[in-house]
Structures are given as C-alpha cells and as structure tokens.
Design an enzyme around this catalytic site. Structure first.
Site, PDB file in Angstrom:
ATOM      1  N   LYS A 101      40.532  66.979  33.175  1.00 19.37           N
ATOM      2  CA  LYS A 101      40.682  66.104  32.002  1.00 19.37           C
ATOM      3  C   LYS A 101      41.098  66.951  30.825  1.00 19.37           C
ATOM      4  O   LYS A 101      40.480  67.985  30.546  1.00 19.37           O
ATOM      5  CB  LYS A 101      39.331  65.421  31.695  1.00 19.37           C
ATOM      6  CG  LYS A 101      39.395  64.496  30.488  1.00 19.37           C
ATOM      7  CD  LYS A 101      39.903  63.116  30.870  1.00 19.37           C
ATOM      8  CE  LYS A 101      40.360  62.294  29.690  1.00 19.37           C
ATOM      9  NZ  LYS A 101      41.786  62.540  29.299  1.00 19.37           N
TER      10      LYS A 101
ATOM     11  N   GLN B 272      38.781  73.652  27.424  1.00 15.41           N
ATOM     12  CA  GLN B 272      38.504  72.259  27.797  1.00 15.41           C
ATOM     13  C   GLN B 272      37.410  72.168  28.869  1.00 15.41           C
ATOM     14  O   GLN B 272      36.590  71.247  28.840  1.00 15.41           O
ATOM     15  CB  GLN B 272      39.803  71.614  28.313  1.00 15.41           C
ATOM     16  CG  GLN B 272      39.807  70.102  28.267  1.00 15.41           C
ATOM     17  CD  GLN B 272      40.123  69.543  26.887  1.00 15.41           C
ATOM     18  OE1 GLN B 272      41.102  69.932  26.271  1.00 15.41           O
ATOM     19  NE2 GLN B 272      39.306  68.624  26.413  1.00 15.41           N
TER      20      GLN B 272
ATOM     21  N   LYS C 104      34.182  72.595  26.905  1.00 17.39           N
ATOM     22  CA  LYS C 104      34.031  71.476  25.972  1.00 17.39           C
ATOM     23  C   LYS C 104      33.614  70.218  26.732  1.00 17.39           C
ATOM     24  O   LYS C 104      32.688  69.503  26.336  1.00 17.39           O
ATOM     25  CB  LYS C 104      35.375  71.235  25.280  1.00 17.39           C
ATOM     26  CG  LYS C 104      35.370  70.122  24.254  1.00 17.39           C
ATOM     27  CD  LYS C 104      36.777  69.654  23.887  1.00 17.39           C
ATOM     28  CE  LYS C 104      37.650  70.781  23.383  1.00 17.39           C
ATOM     29  NZ  LYS C 104      38.909  70.292  22.754  1.00 17.39           N
TER      30      LYS C 104
ATOM     31  N   LYS D 140      44.802  71.040  31.060  1.00 14.18           N
ATOM     32  CA  LYS D 140      45.663  70.861  29.884  1.00 14.18           C
ATOM     33  C   LYS D 140      47.105  70.943  30.356  1.00 14.18           C
ATOM     34  O   LYS D 140      47.398  71.594  31.350  1.00 14.18           O
ATOM     35  CB  LYS D 140      45.408  71.979  28.863  1.00 14.18           C
ATOM     36  CG  LYS D 140      45.827  71.627  27.456  1.00 14.18           C
ATOM     37  CD  LYS D 140      44.688  70.949  26.724  1.00 14.18           C
ATOM     38  CE  LYS D 140      45.113  70.405  25.379  1.00 14.18           C
ATOM     39  NZ  LYS D 140      43.934  69.952  24.607  1.00 14.18           N
TER      40      LYS D 140
ATOM     41  N   GLY E  66      46.331  62.769  24.832  1.00 14.79           N
ATOM     42  CA  GLY E  66      47.149  63.341  23.774  1.00 14.79           C
ATOM     43  C   GLY E  66      46.644  64.691  23.280  1.00 14.79           C
ATOM     44  O   GLY E  66      45.532  65.117  23.580  1.00 14.79           O
ATOM     45  N   ASP E  67      47.485  65.358  22.537  1.00 18.72           N
ATOM     46  CA  ASP E  67      47.158  66.590  21.793  1.00 18.72           C
ATOM     47  C   ASP E  67      48.293  66.723  20.778  1.00 18.72           C
ATOM     48  O   ASP E  67      48.940  65.713  20.451  1.00 18.72           O
ATOM     49  CB  ASP E  67      47.059  67.802  22.737  1.00 18.72           C
ATOM     50  CG  ASP E  67      46.419  69.025  22.071  1.00 18.72           C
ATOM     51  OD1 ASP E  67      45.189  69.082  21.992  1.00 18.72           O
ATOM     52  OD2 ASP E  67      47.153  69.929  21.596  1.00 18.72           O
TER      53      ASP E  67
ATOM     54  N   THR F 253      38.089  62.131  17.466  1.00 17.91           N
ATOM     55  CA  THR F 253      37.963  63.588  17.279  1.00 17.91           C
ATOM     56  C   THR F 253      37.552  63.903  15.848  1.00 17.91           C
ATOM     57  O   THR F 253      36.614  64.684  15.608  1.00 17.91           O
ATOM     58  CB  THR F 253      39.274  64.305  17.641  1.00 17.91           C
ATOM     59  OG1 THR F 253      39.717  63.844  18.912  1.00 17.91           O
ATOM     60  CG2 THR F 253      39.077  65.813  17.681  1.00 17.91           C
TER      61      THR F 253
ATOM     62  N   ASN G  90      46.470  63.538  13.896  1.00 21.86           N
ATOM     63  CA  ASN G  90      45.379  62.672  14.355  1.00 21.86           C
ATOM     64  C   ASN G  90      44.010  63.195  13.932  1.00 21.86           C
ATOM     65  O   ASN G  90      43.205  62.467  13.347  1.00 21.86           O
ATOM     66  CB  ASN G  90      45.460  62.518  15.885  1.00 21.86           C
ATOM     67  CG  ASN G  90      44.264  61.791  16.443  1.00 21.86           C
ATOM     68  OD1 ASN G  90      43.269  62.401  16.814  1.00 21.86           O
ATOM     69  ND2 ASN G  90      44.322  60.471  16.467  1.00 21.86           N
TER      70      ASN G  90
ATOM     71  N   SER H 139      37.441  59.805  25.353  1.00 20.32           N
ATOM     72  CA  SER H 139      38.357  59.610  26.487  1.00 20.32           C
ATOM     73  C   SER H 139      37.562  59.304  27.756  1.00 20.32           C
ATOM     74  O   SER H 139      37.953  58.446  28.560  1.00 20.32           O
ATOM     75  CB  SER H 139      39.207  60.864  26.719  1.00 20.32           C
ATOM     76  OG  SER H 139      40.308  60.916  25.836  1.00 20.32           O
TER      77      SER H 139
END
Ligand code: NDP
Ligand code: 2IT
Length: 449
Positions: free
Chosen positions: A93, A114, A117, A129, A168-169, A213, A244, A381
C-alpha cells in the site's frame, strides 16, 4: 550494545555497497536502523533471522516503459516504477508520485518509510510506492489522461485489491486517480474498487480522504503539544507547500485557532501577516492549477518571495513542512531554532535532513516525525479499502473521528516506546521502534520470507 551497533553499521554498509548512488534510500534506512538498536539489544532473534538484511531488500521492484502521445502528436517515453517493499502485514500500500525528479532511490526511500508508517496505523496494510518521472505541470487534461492510461496498461498486471493498492502522492490527485481507475476497470472488466484509494466519492472513494493527511498531521501535533501543556490556539505557523497535504494542514490549523502565515510551491513562498486566505489558495491551486505567486496579486498585504527554501527564515512557533523531502536542511533548522520555533511537524515524507533532525533534538524542539505525523492519509486509505470491502460509505464525521483516534494511538504508542527505549521525547525513535517491532515480529512468524 556495541554488537548491535556494529550489526546496524554492517547493514548500512551493505546498503551503500549495493546501491552506492541511492542517497535518499540510504538516509531513510539509516534513520530507522540506528534508532532501533536498543530494541535489537533486547531481541537478538532479529539478528539471528537476518531481519534487517531482509527488510532492506524490496520483495519486488518493477520498472517499465510508459509511451504516450502529447497534444502535438509527438511521442513521449517516460519511465514507470512500482516498488513492492514489504507485504508482511497486508497488501502493498502506498502512493504514486509523478514528478521529474522521481528515480529508484526516491521510490525505495518512500516505500521503506511506507512499510513502517503503515504498521503504525494499526491497519492491515503492507508497504509500497511507485510513480514516474512524468511531469504533470503544464500538461493538458488530455495529456495527463493519455499518460495515466498508458501507465496503468502496464501497472494493471501487478496490482489488485489483495495484492497492491496504489493511491496519490506528489503530482497524483483526484484527476489522476480517476483516469487510472477508469483504465484499470476497462482492462480487468471488473469493478475492483479496492484496487486504488483516493477515489472520487461517487465511485467508492472515502469521505475525508482528501483532507486526511493534513488533518491527521494537526491531530498528531495537537497530541504532542497537549502533552506539554502548549495550546495551538494563537500560535504562528509556517507551512510549506500548497498541494494536498499543505492545504488541509492549513485548514485544520486554522480551525484549531492558529495563525498560518505562509505557504509555498517550488518557485517561492507567500507571507501573509493577516493569515493565509485558504479559499484563495484553493482557487489558485485546485481550480486554476496556477502558481502561488498569484496570491500576492489579490492580497495587497501579502509578500511573495522567490525561492521556496527561505520560508524557514520566517519567524514562527510551529513549522509544518508539507512539500517534499530534504526541504529543511541544517541551515534551515538553525534559522527556525534561532527564531524561537517550539515544534516541528512533518507533513511531507522525510522533509528534514538527518542533521536537521539531530539539531532540533539537541535544542529540545518538539519533533513529530513524518512516518507518524503524516500517517493519517494512508490510514484513511485503509479505511477506504474497508468501506470498499463492505460496499458501504461512512459519513465524513465517522471517518474523521476514526482518523482522530488513529493519530492519537500513533502518538501514544510512539511516546510509550520513546519512554521505554530512548529519550522520552524522542518520537523518531519511539515511532521507529513501534513500527519495526510489529513488522519484524510478523516476518518472524511467517518463516524465512
Ligand atoms: P502535491 O502534488 O499535492 O503538492 C506538492 C507540493 O509540494 C506543491 O506545492 C509543490 O509545488 C511542492 N513541491 C513538490 N516538489 C517540490 C520540490 N522538489 N521543491 C519544492 N516544492 C516542491 O503533493 P502532496 O501534498 O500530496 O504531497 C506533499 C508531501 O506529502 C510529499 O512529501 C508526499 O510524499 C507527502 N505525503 C502525501 C500524502 C498524501 O496523502 N497525499 C500522505 C503522506 C505524505 P509545485 O507545484 O511547484 O511542484
Ligand atoms: O506517503 C503517503 O503515505 C501517501 N502518499 C499516501 C499513500 C496511500 O496509500 O494513501
């Protein structure tokens, strides 16, 4: 102690030897591994099982060609990637980044972050990622769509709701997720809504994912400040970025009664002594896809300064880097401390360099590290995945309430392990130890994987 320090150093040397030019990846591995030494000391089984050597090697890395045609009819070729880092606690993810700077080092650093996290969220998600060196800036909607369709035409065979779930990123928001999902669905001929998150609310997206976020960052920072008896209300806040994460960090900071005086993009920053007018920022960035410079044209008291890095010279109580990696270096950290900053909350991934973090810690600045403080996005998410599995949508309040609870848990578990293993205020060590322990223990249970 020396034994485990040496073990960590040997693994760091190995990372460097294998990929000498992957500086970002080396730095993030260094940040995590050096802080888990006290945990390794108490758990020699991790070393025996070579957990560190396994963690630093991605389970799978895919790179691929992305050919597409621009509006002039010219053929363009970009490079696409997906780094599937660790699936111990769930399907891979993590977001997709479209930015010209994207390379394997950056994506491996983001994927490694990630993994830990995602473990901190307490939700069942592994880490990955991906992205491309495609630059969406200045491209038409049509060009972005053609790029996304080509990107997904290859990516489709590597992802799925139980396999790998991108989102997204930087450079990937609602528009891109829409095009990506449309192409996935067309190729698979199956409404696998849970294959991507950050979807529009009318096609199985989660309410509050857009805000998550930035809101989550403020929930985390508030927990950190509350524990010290510091009120966010009335504080002066410097935010970088205007995408964002920055937008919704500003929104929640203002809700909490703080005064946000800056935001930025890669060209420069605006300083507004009256406090940033967020509706104007949203209009410039979300509607017109313009530059932050335009803000000053309609806000006479606001100043625009070329050069985004100088935003850290603005005097503030709280600094929230929400743009990109390494945006606060030692020099910026020194400027912030000299100007009396009390707390730093990382909305972006690895926005502070290792020497900047060390400087903040030496000066007893409250420091909320990225993998804990910005975990609200990926946590939401995972809530979107849960809603997709049950074919229901929760209310904004329900999702936001869960997000608030998750950020509180992340803060408390990081704090608890900081107290148990390190300096009681060292949330970098606390978060790393909490997350590392969870991932390592599951890898042990799974055998030699
Ligand atoms: P966006 O693309 O929405 O916004 C990115 C912002 O950062 C823009 O203002 C952009 O300016 C600026 N920026 C990007 N690259 C650079 C650079 N090299 N130098 C200076 N400024 C730059 O991305 P997000 O807001 O989604 O992401 C921001 C950060 O937060 C990233 O580090 C991302 O990994 C992290 N993050 C994002 C999450 C999410 O849910 N979206 C979750 C957790 C972390 P410009 O327009 O000029 O490029
Ligand atoms: O860095 C991140 O956590 C994100 N870009 C969000 C990832 C996600 O899957 O929502």
């Amino acid at each position: 102690m020396a034994d485990m320090k040496q073990y960590v150093q040997d693994v760091l040397d190995l990372v460097k030897k294998r990929d000498p030019d992957q500086e970002e990846f080396q730095n993030t591995v260094k940040e995590v591994l050096t802080t888990v030494v006290p945990l390794l000391e108490k758990n020699p089984q991790y070393k025996e099982a070579k957990i560190l050597e396994r963690m630093i090697e991605a389970e799978r890395i895919i790179t691929f060609r992305v050919p597409w045609q621009d509006d002039k009819g010219e053929i363009q070729i970009n490079r696409g990637y997906r780094v599937q880092m660790n699936s111990a606690i769930g399907p891979y993810k993590g977001g997709l980044r479209f930015h010209p700077s994207v390379n394997l080092s950056i994506l491996k650093f983001l994927a490694f972050e990630q993994v830990f996290k995602n473990a901190l969220t307490g939700l069942p998600i592994g880490g990955g990622k991906g992205g491309s060196d495609f630059d969406p800036k200045g491209k038409s909607d049509n060009e972005v769509m053609h790029f996304c369709q080509s990107f997904m035409t290859e990516l489709v065979r590597h992802i799925g709701p139980n396999v790998d779930v991108p989102a997204g990123d930087i450079g990937v928001g609602g528009r891109e997720i829409g095009y990506l999902f449309g192409q996935y669905k067309r190729i698979r001929d199956s409404y696998d809504a849970g294959v991507l998150t950050g979807k529009g609310v009318d096609y199985w997206g989660s309410l509050a994912r857009t805000e998550a976020t930035g809101y989550g960052l403020l929930y985390f920072v508030k927990n950190m400040l509350d524990a010290k008896g510091i009120d966010l209300k009335g504080k002066t806040v410097v935010v970088s970025g205007s995408g964002n994460v920055a937008t919704y960090a500003i929104e929640k900071a203002q809700t909490f009664g703080a005064k946000v005086v800056t935001c930025s993009d890669s060209n420069g920053y605006v300083y507004d002594p009256d406090g940033i007018d967020l509706d104007a920022v949203k209009e410039i960035k979300q509607v017109r896809r313009g530059r932050i410079k335009e803000y000053a044209a309609t806000h006479p008291k606001a100043e625009y300064h070329e050069g985004c890095k100088d935003v850290w010279t603005v005097k503030c109580d709280i600094a929230l880097p929400c743009a990109t990696q390494s945006e606060i270096d030692l020099e910026s950290a020194k400027a912030l401390v000299a100007n009396g900053v009390q707390a730093v909350g990382e909305g972006a991934n690895m926005p502070s360099t290792l020497d900047a973090i060390a400087y903040f810690q030496q000066n007893k600045i409250l420091f909320a590290p990225a993998k804990a403080a910005n975990a609200g996005g990926v946590a939401t998410s995972a809530l979107e995945m849960a809603q997709n599995s049950e074919r229901l949508q929760w209310t904004f309040e329900e999702v936001d309430g869960k997000l608030n609870g998750i950020m509180k848990n992340i803060y408390e578990s990081a704090k608890k392990n900081a107290e148990a293993y390190a300096d009681p205020d060292d949330l970098v060590a606390g978060a790393n130890i909490t997350a590392f322990k969870k991932v390592a223990d599951v890898m042990m249970v799974h055998g030699l994987v």
